[in-house]
Design an enzyme around this catalytic site. Structure first.
Site, mmCIF file in Angstrom:
data_model
loop_
_atom_site.group_PDB
_atom_site.id
_atom_site.type_symbol
_atom_site.label_atom_id
_atom_site.label_comp_id
_atom_site.label_asym_id
_atom_site.label_seq_id
_atom_site.Cartn_x
_atom_site.Cartn_y
_atom_site.Cartn_z
ATOM 1 N N PRO A 93 0.813 -1.225 0.000
ATOM 2 C CA PRO A 93 0.000 0.000 0.000
ATOM 3 C C PRO A 93 0.843 1.270 0.000
ATOM 4 O O PRO A 93 0.326 2.346 -0.278
ATOM 5 C CB PRO A 93 -0.840 -0.123 1.280
ATOM 6 C CG PRO A 93 -0.243 -1.214 2.077
ATOM 7 C CD PRO A 93 0.560 -2.073 1.168
ATOM 8 N N GLU A 120 3.546 -6.930 8.008
ATOM 9 C CA GLU A 120 3.843 -5.499 7.827
ATOM 10 C C GLU A 120 4.722 -5.232 6.615
ATOM 11 O O GLU A 120 5.062 -4.090 6.339
ATOM 12 C CB GLU A 120 4.493 -4.928 9.091
ATOM 13 C CG GLU A 120 3.593 -4.961 10.324
ATOM 14 C CD GLU A 120 2.269 -4.222 10.128
ATOM 15 O OE1 GLU A 120 2.308 -3.044 9.739
ATOM 16 O OE2 GLU A 120 1.204 -4.836 10.349
ATOM 17 N N ARG A 162 -4.452 -9.006 -20.152
ATOM 18 C CA ARG A 162 -5.435 -8.734 -21.205
ATOM 19 C C ARG A 162 -4.901 -7.789 -22.272
ATOM 20 O O ARG A 162 -5.515 -7.646 -23.325
ATOM 21 C CB ARG A 162 -6.742 -8.210 -20.615
ATOM 22 C CG ARG A 162 -6.642 -6.885 -19.933
ATOM 23 C CD ARG A 162 -7.957 -6.497 -19.286
ATOM 24 N NE ARG A 162 -8.966 -6.041 -20.238
ATOM 25 C CZ ARG A 162 -8.961 -4.841 -20.833
ATOM 26 N NH1 ARG A 162 -8.000 -3.973 -20.598
ATOM 27 N NH2 ARG A 162 -9.914 -4.520 -21.680
ATOM 28 N N ASP A 177 -10.648 1.179 -23.877
ATOM 29 C CA ASP A 177 -10.756 1.198 -22.417
ATOM 30 C C ASP A 177 -10.746 2.614 -21.869
ATOM 31 O O ASP A 177 -9.976 3.453 -22.320
ATOM 32 C CB ASP A 177 -9.551 0.495 -21.758
ATOM 33 C CG ASP A 177 -9.580 -0.999 -21.940
ATOM 34 O OD1 ASP A 177 -10.648 -1.532 -22.251
ATOM 35 O OD2 ASP A 177 -8.512 -1.617 -21.769
#
Ligand code: 6GU
Length: 266
Positions: A93, A120, A162, A177
């Site tokens: 993150p 962590e 993809r 897209d």
């Protein structure tokens, strides 16, 4: 493209046998190798983590185990021991944001190595060590916290997979897209409809049945603008006014959407 994925939960990657990505693997477009990190832990408990230096909550993944794992994966590479090297992706993150642009860039790589952290995170010296030999990117898929990198890797592999030649049935699909460079930039896609023309009293917008390609294109652009303003105001705010015609400007005014002032230089 070759993909190596190292994780303490290889079972997470079962979905890569399915659908588009599964077909790409059958055809040989994608060569996926999933590895159990604990195979490189040598104590009886197959320990992969330890307490953090400096204190604090949670556990940190041990560098020695990761080092052996990554060295082994690199040595078993597609072009043999003196062949190419993978680009390494570490989901976290705290990484740089994943985006369609990064997916396009990764789709051009011959070999990707994903190192999935749990707890962590991975001892930072692992990234420092391999940064001198490989391109290493710490990457986040969004502003929320997952329990580990596995689901983030599934997301990235699907987004990259993809884009590989021959993976999508219709070559135009990836070009159209939302977020694809050169698509309706900064606009998300509008709603789509198929048969029947009336379902539970809901009608397909008449313009889509008209056969008038110009009107259909105009309507689709209007709907894309409406949705972008409603759902993604920060994307709408970044629209270059030079890409808008009079009709677009009128619509934005109706939506009470304030464009950024025109660049003084223009
Ligand atoms: Cl890449 N990993 C984890 N554990 N959490 C995340 C993430 C990645 N991206 C957003 N949240």
């Amino acid at each position: 493209m070759r993909l190596d994925i190292v994780s303490i939960f290889p079972e997470y990657f079962a979905p890569l046998d399915v659908s588009l990505i599964g077909k790409a693997r059958e055809r040989g477009t994608l060569d996926v190798h999933v590895h159990q990190l604990r195979d490189w832990a040598h104590d009886v408990h197959k320990t992969v983590d330890d307490t953090p230096y400096g204190g604090g909550p949670g556990m940190v993944m041990k560098p020695e185990v990761w080092g052996e794992a990554i060295d082994t994966v690199i040595a078993a590479g597609p072009q043999g021991p003196d062949g190419g090297l993978p680009r390494m992706i570490v989901p976290t993150p705290s990484g740089r944001p994943f985006s369609q642009e990064l997916a396009q860039e990764l789709a051009g790589e011959p070999w990707l190595l994903f190192a999935c952290g749990r707890y962590e995170g991975i001892d930072s010296r692992v990234m420092a060590e391999y940064s001198s030999r490989l391109r290493v990117d710490e990457v986040s898929i969004g502003d929320y916290v997952l329990a580990g990198g596995e689901v983030a890797v599934l997301v990235m592999v699907e987004a990259v997979g993809r884009l590989l030649p021959g993976v999508l049935g219709n070559a135009q699909s990836a070009v159209d897209d939302s977020f694809a460079p050169g698509s309706m930039q900064n606009l998300v896609e509008g709603p789509v409809y198929t048969k029947p023309p009336v379902w539970r009293g809901h009608e397909v917008p008449a313009v889509l049945l008209s056969g008038h390609h110009g009107n259909v294109a105009r309507w689709r652009r209007d709907e894309a603008i409406r949705r972008t303003v409603r759902n993604r105001p920060e994307l709408a705010a970044a629209i270059d006014p030079a890409t808008l015609d009079k009709h677009d400007r009128k619509l934005l005014e109706e939506l009470s959407f304030r464009l950024q002032p025109e660049d003084m230089a223009n």
